[in-house]
Design a protein around this motif. Structure first.
Motif: not given
Lengths: 185, 123
Positions: A82-84, A101-102, A134-135, A157-159
């Motif tokens: 899980k990406v924080v 950061t996970y 997306y970048l 991961h956040s889009w």
């Protein structure tokens, strides 16, 4: 070291922050996944009430222990991936660095040298069910070619939504191509 | 790939006529009982099972082709980290020099950096 933080925007569950380490030459764009404590608490309470209602606490202790162990293992593996927080650090004449950061504390960094960066642009892509903005980091190939060869999506991961991307685009373009804002522009 | 047109042509007329005759023969074979066919002398024909199984197979194929077509479209969509989302072997560069006076500029694919500057950059 003073970091000037601008908390720019909040999307449904993303927090976007721009840290100006050094004006015009070093900027960091941080996107954090927010954890909604209230929603988690509500869901937990409802599930507990349901479990109590169907009589889960009356089952055999061995089965319950095995189920608990299984749930803990799945939770561990899910938290591992899980990406924080995701951040992009852009430095003039040095390059760019992405950090993910996970949840369990792991950090993955990837640095891209400025000589291999061709541009940071916003691209539109087709996923299974939608078209997203997306970048993207455009990298040169091995020899000096005019066309970009490698595409590296950022914040994958956040889009973040388009308005965050527009901010990141404008500010990172200013840093990379070293444009200084004058008072009358 | 050569251009495909839906207009009638002699070849398509022939295909149509052959299918028309073939469908008549298939219907005759499907409905006429086996002893009658054997009495004429036609003994080596497919089993009557195929009179049902063939159309069922064709209808199932139509449904399956629909799913497969959608799946194939998803498969050949370029992934998000592929350079083919920006350019591929069919893209043309923009040519601005070497044209005679007053010429209309030929069509070309604008570089993505330029597009971004126009869309999202500072005005």
């Amino acid at each position: 070291m003073k970091d000037k933080c601008d908390t720019l925007d909040l999307c449904n569950n993303l927090q976007f922050k721009i840290i100006n380490h050094c004006p015009y030459s070093c900027k960091e764009f941080v996107i954090t996944q927010k954890f909604h404590f209230r929603k988690w608490l509500q869901t937990s309470i409802i599930l507990n009430v349901l479990a109590f209602g169907i009589g889960l606490h009356k089952q055999d202790i061995v089965i319950l222990l095995v189920a608990l162990g299984l749930v803990l293992v799945i939770l561990f593996f899910k938290l591992r991936s899980k990406v924080v927080k995701e951040s992009l650090l852009v430095m003039a004449s040095i390059g760019a660095q992405t950090t993910t950061t996970y949840a369990l504390g792991k950090k993955c960094c990837q640095f891209y040298d400025l000589t291999s960066i061709r541009d940071i642009v916003i691209n539109e892509g087709i996923t299974m069910h939608s078209i997203i903005f997306y970048l993207v980091l455009l990298l040169r190939g091995s020899d000096a070619q005019t066309e970009p060869q490698i595409l590296v999506p950022l914040f994958k991961h956040s889009w973040p939504p388009l308005r965050f991307l527009q901010h990141i685009y404008r500010e990172s373009q200013a840093v990379i191509w070293k444009k200084r804002k004058t008072k009358d522009s | 790939m050569p251009e495909q047109k839906p207009s009638p042509s002699p070849e398509r007329a022939i295909y149509g006529f052959v299918l028309y005759l073939g469908s008549f023969l298939a219907l005759v074979w499907a409905y006429v009982p086996d002893p009658w066919l054997e009495s004429i002398g036609l003994t080596y024909l497919p089993q009557k099972y195929w009179a049902i199984a063939g159309p069922v197979f064709l209808c199932g194929m139509v449904a399956m082709v629909l799913c497969l077509y959608i799946g194939y479209s998803f498969l050949i969509t370029a992934p998000l980290d592929s350079i083919h989302t920006i350019r591929d072997k069919h893209s043309r560069p923009v040519i601005t020099s070497g044209l005679p006076d007053g010429a209309i500029k030929p069509i070309g694919d604008i570089d993505i950096s330029e597009v971004n500057r126009q869309l999202y950059g500072d005005r």
